[in-house]
Design a protein around this motif. Structure first.
Motif, PDB file in Angstrom:
ATOM      1  N   SER A 928       1.824  16.002  92.178  1.00 13.73           N
ATOM      2  CA  SER A 928       2.507  15.550  90.964  1.00 13.73           C
ATOM      3  C   SER A 928       1.915  14.220  90.528  1.00 13.73           C
ATOM      4  CB  SER A 928       4.008  15.398  91.200  1.00 13.73           C
ATOM      5  OG  SER A 928       4.242  14.297  92.034  1.00 13.73           O
ATOM      6  N   LYS A 929       2.252  13.832  89.304  1.00 17.67           N
ATOM      7  CA  LYS A 929       1.738  12.570  88.779  1.00 17.67           C
ATOM      8  C   LYS A 929       2.481  11.385  89.384  1.00 17.67           C
ATOM      9  CE  LYS A 929      -0.040  12.520  84.515  1.00 17.67           C
ATOM     10  NZ  LYS A 929      -0.096  12.560  83.060  1.00 17.67           N
ATOM     11  N   THR A 930       3.765  11.603  89.773  1.00 16.60           N
ATOM     12  CA  THR A 930       4.577  10.514  90.330  1.00 16.60           C
ATOM     13  C   THR A 930       4.857  10.760  91.811  1.00 16.60           C
ATOM     14  OG1 THR A 930       6.569  11.663  89.621  1.00 16.60           O
ATOM     15  CG2 THR A 930       5.702   9.985  88.143  1.00 16.60           C
ATOM     16  N   GLN A 931       5.037   9.684  92.532  1.00 13.37           N
ATOM     17  CA  GLN A 931       5.245   9.791  93.974  1.00 13.37           C
ATOM     18  C   GLN A 931       6.595  10.429  94.298  1.00 13.37           C
ATOM     19  OE1 GLN A 931       5.616   6.034  95.949  1.00 13.37           O
ATOM     20  NE2 GLN A 931       5.156   6.848  97.947  1.00 13.37           N
ATOM     21  N   GLY A 932       7.605  10.071  93.504  1.00 15.29           N
ATOM     22  CA  GLY A 932       8.975  10.503  93.802  1.00 15.29           C
ATOM     23  C   GLY A 932       9.124  12.006  93.901  1.00 15.29           C
ATOM     24  N   ILE A 933       8.567  12.731  92.923  1.00 13.82           N
ATOM     25  CA  ILE A 933       8.749  14.184  92.886  1.00 13.82           C
ATOM     26  C   ILE A 933       7.993  14.856  94.038  1.00 13.82           C
ATOM     27  CG2 ILE A 933       6.855  14.785  91.306  1.00 13.82           C
ATOM     28  CD1 ILE A 933       8.852  16.580  89.832  1.00 13.82           C
ATOM     29  N   ALA A 934       6.813  14.312  94.383  1.00 16.62           N
ATOM     30  CA  ALA A 934       6.022  14.892  95.485  1.00 16.62           C
ATOM     31  C   ALA A 934       6.750  14.712  96.822  1.00 16.62           C
ATOM     32  CB  ALA A 934       4.645  14.238  95.537  1.00 16.62           C
ATOM     33  N   LEU A 935       7.286  13.522  97.064  1.00 16.78           N
ATOM     34  CA  LEU A 935       7.994  13.258  98.330  1.00 16.78           C
ATOM     35  C   LEU A 935       9.304  14.033  98.410  1.00 16.78           C
ATOM     36  CD1 LEU A 935       7.433   9.394  98.704  1.00 16.78           C
ATOM     37  CD2 LEU A 935       6.269  11.216  99.928  1.00 16.78           C
ATOM     38  N   SER A 936      10.077  14.022  97.310  1.00 18.79           N
ATOM     39  CA  SER A 936      11.389  14.686  97.325  1.00 18.79           C
ATOM     40  C   SER A 936      11.245  16.187  97.506  1.00 18.79           C
ATOM     41  CB  SER A 936      12.141  14.393  96.024  1.00 18.79           C
ATOM     42  OG  SER A 936      12.322  13.020  95.863  1.00 18.79           O
ATOM     43  N   LEU A 937      10.258  16.768  96.823  1.00 16.33           N
ATOM     44  CA  LEU A 937      10.033  18.215  96.942  1.00 16.33           C
ATOM     45  C   LEU A 937       9.546  18.563  98.341  1.00 16.33           C
ATOM     46  CD1 LEU A 937      10.506  20.404  94.899  1.00 16.33           C
ATOM     47  CD2 LEU A 937       8.164  20.237  94.153  1.00 16.33           C
ATOM     48  N   GLY A 938       8.707  17.695  98.923  1.00 15.64           N
ATOM     49  CA  GLY A 938       8.238  17.904 100.297  1.00 15.64           C
ATOM     50  C   GLY A 938       9.388  17.871 101.283  1.00 15.64           C
ATOM     51  N   ASP A 939      10.295  16.904 101.117  1.00 15.70           N
ATOM     52  CA  ASP A 939      11.474  16.821 102.000  1.00 15.70           C
ATOM     53  C   ASP A 939      12.335  18.070 101.873  1.00 15.70           C
ATOM     54  OD1 ASP A 939      10.593  14.338 102.709  1.00 15.70           O
ATOM     55  OD2 ASP A 939      11.980  13.227 101.417  1.00 15.70           O
ATOM     56  N   LYS A 940      12.489  18.553 100.632  1.00 16.52           N
ATOM     57  CA  LYS A 940      13.312  19.750 100.391  1.00 16.52           C
ATOM     58  C   LYS A 940      12.700  20.968 101.089  1.00 16.52           C
ATOM     59  CE  LYS A 940      16.651  21.822  98.095  1.00 16.52           C
ATOM     60  NZ  LYS A 940      18.058  21.457  98.265  1.00 16.52           N
ATOM     61  N   ILE A 941      11.378  21.114 100.963  1.00 18.22           N
ATOM     62  CA  ILE A 941      10.687  22.264 101.586  1.00 18.22           C
ATOM     63  C   ILE A 941      10.778  22.169 103.102  1.00 18.22           C
ATOM     64  CG2 ILE A 941       8.409  23.306 101.942  1.00 18.22           C
ATOM     65  CD1 ILE A 941       7.831  22.652  98.950  1.00 18.22           C
ATOM     66  N   THR A 942      10.561  20.980 103.651  1.00 16.13           N
ATOM     67  CA  THR A 942      10.646  20.786 105.109  1.00 16.13           C
ATOM     68  C   THR A 942      12.028  21.181 105.620  1.00 16.13           C
ATOM     69  OG1 THR A 942       9.104  18.941 104.892  1.00 16.13           O
ATOM     70  CG2 THR A 942      10.319  19.098 106.964  1.00 16.13           C
ATOM     71  N   LEU A 943      13.056  20.815 104.850  1.00 18.51           N
ATOM     72  CA  LEU A 943      14.435  21.094 105.239  1.00 18.51           C
ATOM     73  C   LEU A 943      14.744  22.587 105.164  1.00 18.51           C
ATOM     74  CD1 LEU A 943      17.073  19.402 105.889  1.00 18.51           C
ATOM     75  CD2 LEU A 943      17.654  19.715 103.494  1.00 18.51           C
ATOM     76  N   LYS A 944      14.204  23.253 104.137  1.00 13.48           N
ATOM     77  CA  LYS A 944      14.611  24.640 103.864  1.00 13.48           C
ATOM     78  C   LYS A 944      13.692  25.699 104.471  1.00 13.48           C
ATOM     79  CE  LYS A 944      18.140  24.144 100.887  1.00 13.48           C
ATOM     80  NZ  LYS A 944      19.404  24.838 100.959  1.00 13.48           N
ATOM     81  N   GLN A 945      12.446  25.319 104.858  1.00 13.57           N
ATOM     82  CA  GLN A 945      11.472  26.362 105.189  1.00 13.57           C
ATOM     83  C   GLN A 945      11.795  27.129 106.458  1.00 13.57           C
ATOM     84  OE1 GLN A 945       7.546  25.433 106.484  1.00 13.57           O
ATOM     85  NE2 GLN A 945       8.047  23.324 107.003  1.00 13.57           N
ATOM     86  N   LYS A 946      12.618  26.559 107.336  1.00 10.12           N
ATOM     87  CA  LYS A 946      12.942  27.267 108.592  1.00 10.12           C
ATOM     88  C   LYS A 946      13.591  28.622 108.330  1.00 10.12           C
ATOM     89  CE  LYS A 946      11.806  24.112 111.691  1.00 10.12           C
ATOM     90  NZ  LYS A 946      12.418  23.374 112.753  1.00 10.12           N
ATOM     91  N   GLY A 947      14.232  28.723 107.132  1.00  8.30           N
ATOM     92  CA  GLY A 947      14.905  29.990 106.827  1.00  8.30           C
ATOM     93  C   GLY A 947      16.386  29.820 106.658  1.00  8.30           C
ATOM     94  N   SER A 948      16.884  28.546 106.764  1.00  8.84           N
ATOM     95  CA  SER A 948      18.313  28.306 106.557  1.00  8.84           C
ATOM     96  C   SER A 948      18.609  28.387 105.083  1.00  8.84           C
ATOM     97  CB  SER A 948      18.692  26.920 107.084  1.00  8.84           C
ATOM     98  OG  SER A 948      17.916  25.952 106.442  1.00  8.84           O
ATOM     99  N   SER A 949      19.819  28.718 104.720  1.00  9.05           N
ATOM    100  CA  SER A 949      20.172  28.920 103.313  1.00  9.05           C
ATOM    101  C   SER A 949      20.351  27.604 102.611  1.00  9.05           C
ATOM    102  CB  SER A 949      21.460  29.727 103.202  1.00  9.05           C
ATOM    103  OG  SER A 949      22.504  29.047 103.824  1.00  9.05           O
TER     104      SER A 949
END
Length: 949
Positions: A928-949
């Motif tokens: 992304s162009k801004t740091q915030g969206i890249a970090l926040s989206l990364g945190d969201k994916i890390t949290l959700k990727q295990k398969g939890s709802s």
């Protein structure tokens, strides 16, 4: 902010004034010194300094002053000082200022009276106000409108105080009498506003009594009338018929602000086609009459909303909307084209395309800064029209082909893609398109545009004359062979005349390229190279060909495309040319070109050698021409085209599916009331009211009034802030609306005692800003209170809101504190799925500097299931077509895209591989162009990727 403030002044903290200096200046007889001292005192008070010693000095030396500026500053000072003690009682010294205020209200100068009345609007202490009420009422009849105007506002603010109705029992009646006889527009507006806020029934009666005169009223008063209509119709929908007539009468008002508000009110209250058409017409007039770009953008947003809700009516307005293209602003043009493209029908497509063609021609004749970008927009719009309605393609394709040699490479590429799609979908145009393409090929400047054009030549040159012309065009653009010669002295020189200097804009460099699926590949040529030879006539035999210039910059990918195109043309020549001699001659010429390219790639003439991929492709072409089999011939001449046809069909299928998904509307509930329109009484109803009734019934029947799953979503958004055993229980309902977050906090007193000075104290982390500090409340035993807090958001970033509830009880003198649970504002509330083209995705991927790389760590074992899980979790759209994800190969690469409410782009590439043990491995890259969206989206994916709802 510790307390509410109606005054903000810039203050340079570097030079604070001392209280003694201010005191001395106030005691002097010099008016200028007093003004300066008062300003310093006000600034210090605003910045949190307490100056109790100054009050008596000001009463003694400033109160008697006759200077108007001093009196104005005195009122500002009185506005910001503390007037009550810690228990909320008015300080005894405030009695000293009451007499001064009364004198000011009876002052012979109207300015002093007016500013004093304005000051009273910001006072909330009834003990100070009560003795001044007779003087305030006398000012309602003052000869000067400035005084009367402010007197009405003072009456309104006094009446709205907690004890206001006791202080001014007959205020609404007085103001109504005044409203009838008042001539000053501004005073009349204030009087009507007072009735609107304090006595709605009287305001409505006054409006309906003077309904015929509303169009002649002042624009300020008309704006309040529209606000009143909105408020009344929200509470009593059955009454809106008579008010809509007033709105329509105001659509011809001279004030643009009134017209805009009329249109917005009309849309919010009525669904009748007549009303919507009137509002749309009004918006279109504003679009043309207003010069301010911000106004135009706002009006286009309103038209976009109308298009979503009332498309059938907006279809007739398409040409009026397109007139906004006359604006030079690119954002306005972009929005206008987006709206128009959704309103195209078989009836209006010819008119729309004709307008777009005229705009394309204009970009050619005028030299504006962003002509290239605008042309690209127009090309994409025409492309979209031609795909939806193939019959218009013949009218535009030849005009657009003139822009294949455009300096704006993105625009030229869009034209090439458009031509490629049209030549397949319109068989009648094939011969004319191929002929035109061969005539204009030498003008093409971009490497990728050349590649696309060469593919079209290789696939669609079918007759003998076309094939021969195709081969000769390519040879002419490559120039004389070989590409370089080794001189006797050992120097390497380009094999062309001295005048034929290659003037390349970019130099080749080995760098990673992004493929269509988002994965990386090594590329040793600049993909967007363009050339220009200003000293030579373009296209003449004296100038170096465009293909030659591009290949000599090291673009061997283009060299491989040239080799493949020549191979296809020779294979087709074998089918259509009876003379074997001619075929062999052409084949030999093609082989010589390919060998020359390999020789150039392996020489030391260029800074980088040919890449392995291009080398293998050119060698394959050489082998194929030396030994052709029927199976290979079938693959080269038929399979390639079939794959393209399949790709187009897949794209069309996806677009149809998206339209079907959008068209799905919610249905009414089975227990909803059925309203039989034809059995209703029509007595006394105008045509507009009848239309409105019909539309409302239709909306009710189709379930448009019911928001699907709204109650469920509401429950999901309720957050518990305190425990059940805490003396104060609190829970919050969080509403995120673009730039605002609204917290509706329910606070319940679970004790048997009255809680005093209960305050919700909040703080934020991240790009969140509290708009206001919620005030103190008193909560009776076991009662509840709704507290609302507004928070502004400035970027797409995960934010945290934390705080506590502070209160006092009568038994305990200390303040009690209940700490609240943190509220995490989710990034998913800000981003929504969006689409963009492959080219746009790749250019953004190369341009964006923030990358967040997340390693895949999941319990999910199927690649597609994992991809779908990531799409659901991140609220993004998969740009990779389903056909590209079909099959089981153990690998998967897909691109996802979303846009935030702030206009930021979020790009995600998912690249995964299935291991031998069945587990998935790989990486998810976010850019992304801004740091915030890249970090926040990364945190969201890390949290959700295990398969939890």
């Amino acid at each position: 902010m510790e307390k509410s403030c109606s005054l903000l002044v810039h203050f340079d903290k570097g030079t604070p004034a001392l209280a003694n200096e201010i005191k001395e200046a106030l005691e002097s007889n010099d008016a200028d010194a007093k003004i300066d001292a008062m300003k310093k005192a006000i600034m210090l008070l605003l910045n949190g300094e307490a100056l109790p010693q100054l009050f008596i000095t000001i009463v003694r030396y400033v109160l008697p002053s006759e200077d108007h500026t001093v009196q104005k500053l005195l009122l500002l000072y009185l506005e910001i000082i503390e007037k009550t003690d810690s228990k909320g009682r008015v300080l005894p010294e405030m009695i000293l200022i009451c007499q001064n205020l009364r004198n000011n209200l009876q002052h012979p100068n109207e300015y002093i009276r007016g500013v004093t009345l304005r000051f009273l609007c910001r006072l909330s202490e009834s003990e100070i106000i009560e003795p001044l009420i007779p003087s305030v009422l006398l000012n309602l009849e003052h000869r000067h409108p400035f005084v009367r105007r402010n007197a009405v506002l003072a009456v309104m603010s006094i009446y709205r105080l907690p004890q206001g109705e006791q202080l001014l029992t007959d205020a609404p009646e007085m103001i109504e009498r005044m409203l009838v006889s008042e001539q000053d527009p501004s005073t009349k507006r204030n009087a009507f506003l007072m009735l609107f806020n304090c006595a709605l029934d009287r305001a409505v009666n006054f409006l309906l009594t003077h309904v015929d005169g509303v169009p002649e009223w002042n624009d300020l008063l008309q704006m309040v009338v529209l606000e009143l209509i909105r408020k009344v119709c929200r509470t009593n929908k059955g009454e809106k018929g008579k008010y809509i007539k007033i709105i329509i009468s105001l659509l011809n008002a001279p004030s643009m602000a009134v017209i805009y508000e009329c249109a917005a009110t009309l849309v919010s209250l009525s669904s009748a086609p007549t009303a919507i058409r009137a509002a749309a017409n009004t918006y279109c007039q504003l679009l043309l009459s207003q010069s301010d770009n911000n106004v135009k953008l706002i009006v286009l947003d309103r038209l976009k909303e109308l298009k979503t809700l009332h498309r059938d009516i907006m279809v007739d307005m398409i040409m009026d909307v397109l007139r906004a293209l006359s604006s030079p602003n690119l954002d306005i043009r972009s929005k206008t084209i987006d709206i128009a493209l959704d309103l195209i029908t078989p009836r209006n497509v010819d008119e729309v395309v004709l307008t777009l063609k005229k705009e394309v021609v204009k970009t050619q004749s005028t030299e504006l800064e962003k002509n290239g970008e605008y042309r690209q927009m127009l090309v994409q719009a025409i492309h979209s029209c031609a795909i939806k309605f193939p019959e218009v393609a013949s009218t535009v394709v030849h005009l657009l082909m003139d822009f294949l040699g455009d300096n704006n490479l993105a625009s030229a590429m869009d034209v090439a893609v458009f031509v490629r799609e049209i030549i397949e979908s319109n068989p009648k145009l094939r011969v004319s398109i191929v002929t035109r393409l061969l005539d204009t090929f030498y003008q093409i400047r971009g490497a990728r545009v050349c590649s696309c054009a060469l593919w079209i030549i290789g696939e669609y040159c079918l007759s003998l004359s076309e094939v021969e012309c195709g081969i000769s065009t390519i040879k002419q653009c490559l120039g004389d062979l070989p590409f370089y010669t080794v001189a006797d002295e050992g120097d390497v020189t380009v094999s062309s005349k001295p005048a034929q200097q290659v003037n390349s804009i970019t130099v080749s460099s080995r760098r990673p390229a992004i493929l269509a699926d988002g994965t990386y590949a090594t590329q040793s040529a600049a993909s967007e190279t363009a050339f220009s030879a200003p000293t030579l006539v373009r296209g003449s035999l004296a100038s170096p060909g465009n293909l030659r210039s591009l290949i000599l910059t090291g673009d061997f990918f283009l060299g491989a495309v040239v080799a493949c195109t020549l191979t296809k043309l020779i294979l087709r020549l074998e089918e259509v040319q009876p003379s074997k001699t001619e075929v062999n001659k052409a084949s030999t010429g093609a082989l010589l070109i390919m060998v020359s390219m390999l020789q150039l790639g392996q020489s030391s003439f260029l800074p980088h050698p040919i890449d392995h991929d291009s080398y293998d492709r050119i060698v394959l072409c050489i082998r194929l021409l030396c030994n052709t089999g029927n199976e290979v011939r079938k693959i080269w001449l038929q399979s390639c085209r079939q794959s393209f046809i399949k790709m187009l069909a897949d794209k069309q299928f996806r677009e149809i599916e998206e339209i079907k998904a959008k068209a799905q509307i919610t249905h009414a509930q089975p227990d909803d009331l059925i309203d039989f329109y034809h059995l209703k009484s029509r007595k006394g109803m105008s045509q507009l009211e009848l239309e409105d009734e019909v539309q409302d019934d239709l909306k009710r029947a189709t379930g448009e009034f019911t928001k699907d799953g709204d109650d469920t979503n509401k429950l999901n958004r309720i957050l518990q802030l305190t425990g059940f055993s805490d003396p104060v229980y609190a829970e919050a309902y969080v509403t995120v609306h673009h730039y605002d977050i609204v917290l509706d906090v329910s606070v319940i007193n679970r004790t048997k005692e009255t809680l005093q000075n209960l305050c919700l104290e909040l703080a934020t982390m991240g790009d969140l800003k509290l708009v206001e500090r919620p005030q103190n409340y008193t909560l009776a035993p076991e009662s509840s209170k709704q507290i609302r807090a507004n928070i502004k958001v400035s970027s797409t970033e995960t934010g945290v809101i934390f705080g506590n509830i502070v209160y006092e009880t009568s038994n305990v003198h200390e303040r009690m504190v209940v700490v609240l649970n943190d509220i995490h504002i989710d990034i998913m509330d800000y981003i929504s799925p969006a689409t963009c083209g492959d080219v746009a995705f790749r250019s953004m991927w190369a341009e964006f500097e923030w990358e967040n790389k997340v390693a895949v760590n999941t319990a999910i074992q199927d690649e597609k299931d994992f991809l779908n899980h990531i799409i659901r979790s991140t609220n993004m759209k998969c740009l990779t077509p389903p056909s590209a994800l079909d099959g089981e190969c153990g690998f998967l690469a897909a691109n996802l895209y979303a846009k935030s409410v702030f206009g930021e782009d979020a790009l995600v590439n998912v690249s995964i591989e299935k291991q031998a043990d069945g587990k998935l491995s790989g990486y998810i890259r976010i850019r992304s162009k801004t740091q915030g969206i890249a970090l926040s989206l990364g945190d969201k994916i890390t949290l959700k990727q295990k398969g939890s709802s």
